[in-house]
Every structure is written in C-alpha cells, then in structure tokens.
Design an enzyme around this catalytic site. Structure first.
Site, PDB file in Angstrom:
ATOM      1  N   PHE A 131       7.729   3.406   1.960  1.00 38.10           N
ATOM      2  CA  PHE A 131       8.737   2.888   0.803  1.00 38.10           C
ATOM      3  C   PHE A 131       8.932   1.746   0.292  1.00 38.10           C
ATOM      4  O   PHE A 131      10.051   1.544   0.752  1.00 38.10           O
ATOM      5  CB  PHE A 131       7.260   1.214   1.447  1.00 38.10           C
ATOM      6  CG  PHE A 131       8.154  -0.075   2.292  1.00 38.10           C
ATOM      7  CD1 PHE A 131       8.300  -0.962   0.696  1.00 38.10           C
ATOM      8  CD2 PHE A 131       9.034  -0.571   2.764  1.00 38.10           C
ATOM      9  CE1 PHE A 131       8.344  -2.619   0.772  1.00 38.10           C
ATOM     10  CE2 PHE A 131       9.738  -1.746   2.322  1.00 38.10           C
ATOM     11  CZ  PHE A 131       9.493  -3.162   1.580  1.00 38.10           C
ATOM     12  N   ASN A 132       8.804   2.211  -1.060  1.00 38.01           N
ATOM     13  CA  ASN A 132       9.480   1.703  -2.154  1.00 38.01           C
ATOM     14  C   ASN A 132      10.447   2.187  -2.276  1.00 38.01           C
ATOM     15  O   ASN A 132      11.772   2.158  -2.852  1.00 38.01           O
ATOM     16  CB  ASN A 132       8.643   1.539  -3.054  1.00 38.01           C
ATOM     17  CG  ASN A 132       7.336   0.450  -3.532  1.00 38.01           C
ATOM     18  OD1 ASN A 132       7.184  -0.488  -2.585  1.00 38.01           O
ATOM     19  ND2 ASN A 132       6.358   1.068  -3.839  1.00 38.01           N
TER      20      ASN A 132
ATOM     21  N   ASP B  65       6.598  -6.518  -5.951  1.00 38.26           N
ATOM     22  CA  ASP B  65       6.669  -6.705  -4.210  1.00 38.26           C
ATOM     23  C   ASP B  65       5.578  -7.496  -3.850  1.00 38.26           C
ATOM     24  O   ASP B  65       5.261  -7.313  -2.685  1.00 38.26           O
ATOM     25  CB  ASP B  65       7.615  -6.391  -3.813  1.00 38.26           C
ATOM     26  CG  ASP B  65       6.788  -5.167  -2.958  1.00 38.26           C
ATOM     27  OD1 ASP B  65       7.107  -4.767  -1.936  1.00 38.26           O
ATOM     28  OD2 ASP B  65       5.798  -4.331  -3.990  1.00 38.26           O
TER      29      ASP B  65
ATOM     30  N   ASN C  95       7.778  -5.962  -0.022  1.00 43.67           N
ATOM     31  CA  ASN C  95       7.302  -6.218   1.147  1.00 43.67           C
ATOM     32  C   ASN C  95       7.558  -7.515   1.845  1.00 43.67           C
ATOM     33  O   ASN C  95       7.780  -7.580   2.786  1.00 43.67           O
ATOM     34  CB  ASN C  95       5.850  -6.779   0.702  1.00 43.67           C
ATOM     35  CG  ASN C  95       5.405  -5.008  -0.128  1.00 43.67           C
ATOM     36  OD1 ASN C  95       5.181  -4.537   0.749  1.00 43.67           O
ATOM     37  ND2 ASN C  95       4.588  -5.589  -0.805  1.00 43.67           N
TER      38      ASN C  95
ATOM     39  N   THR D  39       5.481  -1.240  -8.463  1.00 38.28           N
ATOM     40  CA  THR D  39       5.063  -0.833  -7.674  1.00 38.28           C
ATOM     41  C   THR D  39       6.015  -1.294  -6.636  1.00 38.28           C
ATOM     42  O   THR D  39       5.328  -1.553  -5.296  1.00 38.28           O
ATOM     43  CB  THR D  39       3.888  -2.096  -7.734  1.00 38.28           C
ATOM     44  OG1 THR D  39       3.849  -3.250  -8.322  1.00 38.28           O
ATOM     45  CG2 THR D  39       2.821  -1.119  -8.697  1.00 38.28           C
TER      46      THR D  39
ATOM     47  N   HIS E 207      -2.127   1.748  -2.683  1.00 36.72           N
ATOM     48  CA  HIS E 207      -1.272   2.640  -3.490  1.00 36.72           C
ATOM     49  C   HIS E 207      -0.764   1.545  -4.929  1.00 36.72           C
ATOM     50  O   HIS E 207      -1.208   2.003  -5.888  1.00 36.72           O
ATOM     51  CB  HIS E 207      -0.241   1.585  -2.837  1.00 36.72           C
ATOM     52  CG  HIS E 207      -0.122   2.058  -1.142  1.00 36.72           C
ATOM     53  ND1 HIS E 207      -0.129   3.439  -0.973  1.00 36.72           N
ATOM     54  CD2 HIS E 207      -0.126   1.847   0.008  1.00 36.72           C
ATOM     55  CE1 HIS E 207       0.032   4.179   0.597  1.00 36.72           C
ATOM     56  NE2 HIS E 207      -0.312   2.556   1.294  1.00 36.72           N
ATOM     57  N   ASP E 208      -0.459  -0.066  -4.354  1.00 34.41           N
ATOM     58  CA  ASP E 208      -0.681   0.207  -6.046  1.00 34.41           C
ATOM     59  C   ASP E 208      -2.006  -0.045  -7.225  1.00 34.41           C
ATOM     60  O   ASP E 208      -1.751  -0.394  -8.147  1.00 34.41           O
ATOM     61  CB  ASP E 208      -0.096  -1.462  -5.468  1.00 34.41           C
ATOM     62  CG  ASP E 208       1.010  -1.459  -4.651  1.00 34.41           C
ATOM     63  OD1 ASP E 208       1.760  -2.890  -4.458  1.00 34.41           O
ATOM     64  OD2 ASP E 208       1.830  -0.453  -5.072  1.00 34.41           O
TER      65      ASP E 208
ATOM     66  N   ASP F 212       0.234  -5.354  -4.120  1.00 32.50           N
ATOM     67  CA  ASP F 212       0.456  -5.793  -5.858  1.00 32.50           C
ATOM     68  C   ASP F 212      -0.523  -6.934  -6.097  1.00 32.50           C
ATOM     69  O   ASP F 212      -0.992  -6.457  -7.365  1.00 32.50           O
ATOM     70  CB  ASP F 212       1.494  -5.795  -5.635  1.00 32.50           C
ATOM     71  CG  ASP F 212       2.967  -5.307  -4.604  1.00 32.50           C
ATOM     72  OD1 ASP F 212       2.795  -5.345  -3.568  1.00 32.50           O
ATOM     73  OD2 ASP F 212       3.936  -4.896  -5.903  1.00 32.50           O
TER      74      ASP F 212
HETATM   75  O1  RIB Z   1       4.460   2.159   0.709  1.00 30.62           O
HETATM   76  C1  RIB Z   1       3.580   1.360   0.277  1.00 30.62           C
HETATM   77  C2  RIB Z   1       3.953   0.664  -1.309  1.00 30.62           C
HETATM   78  O2  RIB Z   1       4.752  -0.379  -0.510  1.00 30.62           O
HETATM   79  C3  RIB Z   1       2.957  -0.257  -2.066  1.00 30.62           C
HETATM   80  O3  RIB Z   1       3.775  -0.557  -3.195  1.00 30.62           O
HETATM   81  C4  RIB Z   1       3.126  -1.623  -1.363  1.00 30.62           C
HETATM   82  O4  RIB Z   1       3.138  -2.615  -2.157  1.00 30.62           O
HETATM   83  C5  RIB Z   1       4.650  -2.021  -0.333  1.00 30.62           C
HETATM   84  O5  RIB Z   1       5.264  -2.159  -1.587  1.00 30.62           O
HETATM   85 CA    CA Z   2       4.129  -3.299  -4.042  1.00 27.09          CA
END
Ligand code: RIB
Ligand code: CA
Length: 313
Positions: free
Chosen positions: A169-170, A15, A44, A128, A242-243, A20
């Site tokens: 979040f994901n 996303d 996102n 991701t 993160h990604d 990403d």
């Molecule tokens: O929590 C972090 C994740 O949520 C990452 O993948 C960021 O790009 C969002 O998608």
């Molecule tokens: Ca992401």
C-alpha cells in the site's frame, strides 16, 4: 509531560493508521530514540485525520513533540485510502481526547528539512506511510539527501503485494514519491511485507495488552481489536504489525536479516504499478541501493513491543 528521551534523533513520517499509532507509542517510549518531530501524510485516511490522530496520540502518550500536517495528495496520482482497514477516522473509529495543542505552523517538508539541518546529518527518518512528504522535501531542498543519515521504511516487498497482487500500500499510494526516495542515495532499510507479514500478534497478545495499567495500552488494545477484526474477516488469525515492526528494527537492527540489493519502483505498469522490483539475483548488475529485510526474529520483536508498551504503566 514526560521527559524527552536522549537517544538517536529520529523523525517519524506516518499516516496514522492503527499500526502507525502503535509505532508512534513504541518510538516515543524507546530510550534508543529521540523523536524530534512527527510529520503526517495522506494514506490510510486523508491527512486531516492522520494529522489530528498524530497530535492526539502524542498527547495521550504524554510527550511534547512537534506534529506537522503534510501532503494531502500523492505527487502525480489520485489519492488512495484504506478506511476499510483502519476505520473512517483512521484509528479504528476509537475516540481519543480532542487535541489540546495545535499542529505545527510548518509544513511537513519544512519540518523535515529544518530538523535535518538542526541534526547536522545525524537525523534518521522512520517512514511508515506513503513517501510523498519525503520526496517533495528532497525535490525542494537539494542538499537534504546529504543531511539524512538513514531511512527506515515500512513499504514494498520482494515477493508480493497487499493493495494489489504486486504492490504494497505505502508504495502503491505514491509510486513516484517512492521512486524518488529509492533513487536518492540515502541509506535505506526496507521492512517490506516479506518481514512485516510475519510480525504477527494474536488475540491473546491484545488481551494481555488490555490488562496493562495505562490509557495508552488500553486504547492500543481497542485499536488492535478493531484491526484484528479486519484480518479475521479474511480468515487470518493474527494481525501484521507492519509499522511497529519497522520501528522495532530501527531500535534494534539485529531483529532483521537484510540483503543489499538493487530495488526499483514500477510507476506505470498496468498490473504492477507500485511494485518494488527487487533484484534478488543481481541480474541487472545495477549498484545496490536498499538493505532489504528478508528475515526477522518475531519472538524478540514481540518482547520489545511489550517492554515498550509497559513503559506507559
Ligand atoms: O501495507 C501496510 C502499510 O500501509 C502500513 O504502513 C499501514 O499503516 C499502511 O500505511
Ligand atoms: Ca502506515
């Protein structure tokens, strides 16, 4: 156009999203991977943006990779987005050249299935973003679960959340989709906040990147500077990759230490919706279904990140 790589066949489901974007650049640059396709999902920012961003990022990187637009909404819940973190357009409101090519005429779930068939069981998924595309593909194509060799997931956590105190979040964005993926039986490595919150880069790392001699590096530095501003606004000195870290773990699994644990996804809790409930002490007695990353080597991650970004010049 750059030569295709000849590594392990992977599909990125994402996303974009600033982190990403860096993850896409790393995966395309790695000799260990061959990016067969990229599927995008609302997360996102809405999928209109994530799909267009992915197309622009692949072209900026100089590769010819099929990009499909996927789910615009979660399976059974209201869409959640994160423009405050990634900007209105999803990449820090940085402007890239308009896409020359077009999005795939296939939907994300069609592309996931057909690439899995093509690779006859060798395809790996690096996910991701919210897991809506993968979950809906698993629902529509019952044999898909036997055709994916591994899922590398940025998502969840054993100890804390970032969108809520309990949820990352994901997973929070589509907990029902995550539950379907976690129950699929497909080998799954979860790079959750437990490791990705420690995969930090700082202002000086971004400044070094800005000095590399490529548009990819310079645009990445602009996006990361925007992203760092968000983290700084909460008093953090560094930003969590993160990604990009999840792609690095897929490239070199020795970057993480994992435990094979049972993980379930909370889909209804008033305070805990979207939590990955990690059975650290095996109190449930349930069969482990996830390799949960709990430790990382951030120094070697940063070296791999910089090596891959230098691929572009
Ligand atoms: O929590 C972090 C994740 O949520 C990452 O993948 C960021 O790009 C969002 O998608
Ligand atoms: Ca992401």
């Amino acid at each position: 156009m750059r030569d295709q790589k000849t590594g392990r066949p992977v599909l990125l489901d994402c996303d974009p999203g600033i982190d990403d974007a860096l993850a896409i650049f790393m995966a395309l640059a790695s000799d260990e991977l061959k990016v067969e396709a990229i599927t995008t999902v609302a997360g996102n920012v809405p999928v209109e943006h994530t799909a267009r961003n992915a197309l622009q990022l692949v072209e900026l990187a100089g590769f010819d990779v099929e990009v499909a637009a996927g789910a615009s909404d979660p399976l059974y819940s209201k869409k959640k987005t994160a423009e405050s973190v990634h900007g209105k357009n999803g990449i820090g409101d940085i402007i890239l050249n308009p896409p020359k090519g077009a999005l795939s005429c296939r939907t994300a779930r069609e592309l996931i299935y057909q690439k899995a068939l093509e690779q006859a069981g060798d395809l790996e998924i690096i996910a991701t973003g919210p897991l809506t595309n993968l979950a809906s593909a698993l629902m529509i194509y019952p044999d898909l679960r036997n055709l994916i060799s591994h899922i590398w997931l940025m998502g969840g956590s054993a100890y804390s959340g970032n969108r809520t105190p309990a949820a990352e979040f994901n997973i929070y964005a589509d907990p029902h989709a995550a539950s379907i993926v976690f129950e699929s039986g497909i080998p799954l490595t979860m790079c959750g906040l437990d490791v990705t919150n420690k995969a930090l880069i700082f202002k000086e790392d971004i400044e070094r990147l800005a000095g590399y001699d490529s548009d990819v590096a310079k645009k990445s530095a602009e996006m990361l500077t925007w992203y760092l501003g968000f983290y700084n606004s909460f008093g953090f000195k560094g930003l969590a990759m993160h990604d990009p870290f999840t792609v690095a773990a897929a490239i070199d699994p020795t970057l993480i230490e994992t435990k094979h644990l049972f993980v379930d996804v909370e889909t209804v809790g008033e305070f805990t919706r979207g939590q990955t409930v990690v059975d650290l002490l095996n109190v449930s007695g349930k069969k482990p279904n996830v390799q949960v990353a709990l430790e990382l080597d951030n120094t070697r991650f940063l070296s791999l990140f910089e090596k891959l970004m230098r691929f572009y010049g």
